[in-house]
Design an enzyme around this catalytic site. Structure first.
Site, PDB file in Angstrom:
ATOM      1  CG  ASP A  38      -1.768   1.209   1.334  1.00  0.00           C
ATOM      2  OD1 ASP A  38      -2.372   1.595   0.315  1.00  0.00           O
ATOM      3  OD2 ASP A  38      -1.844   1.784   2.422  1.00  0.00           O
ATOM      4  CG  ASP A  40      -0.913   7.781  -0.318  1.00  0.00           C
ATOM      5  OD1 ASP A  40       0.031   8.580  -0.356  1.00  0.00           O
ATOM      6  OD2 ASP A  40      -1.658   7.558  -1.288  1.00  0.00           O
TER       7      ASP A  40
END
Length: 107
Positions: A38, A40
């Site tokens: 992932d 952010d």
């Protein structure tokens, strides 16, 4: 709500700045397994605005090495667009699920 330049320059995430060393990937990584990263708040530190994020050159290099060592079994997952993924991770071009799965790239 956006921050002015002085506030943005002074902004620091509450996440520890120390980054642990990458663990070794064991020889013979099992077939059928993949690593999904992932962006952010995980790979990238949070920033005052979405366009203000940067990736450390060491992190970019490590992602490239890991993708190569996993023989491509690494993909990016993000709410951002594929164009954003490519801009942030340039020159890497990785498989990705962008816009929360609305855009997919298999490479």
């Amino acid at each position: 709500m956006s921050l002015d330049a002085a506030a943005a320059a002074a902004w620091e995430p509450e996440i520890a700045r120390e980054r642990p060393a990458l663990p070794a990937i064991p020889a013979g990584f099992p077939d059928g397994l993949a690593l999904f990263l992932d962006l952010d708040g995980t790979v990238l530190d949070l920033a005052p605005t979405p366009d203000a994020v940067v990736i450390a050159p060491e992190a970019l290099a490590a992602i490239g090495v890991i993708a190569q060592r996993l023989d491509g079994a690494l993909a990016i997952v993000t709410g951002r667009t594929l164009a954003d993924v490519d801009r942030i991770l340039s020159p890497l071009r990785l498989p990705a699920a962008a816009l929360h799965g609305a855009e997919l790239r298999r490479c």
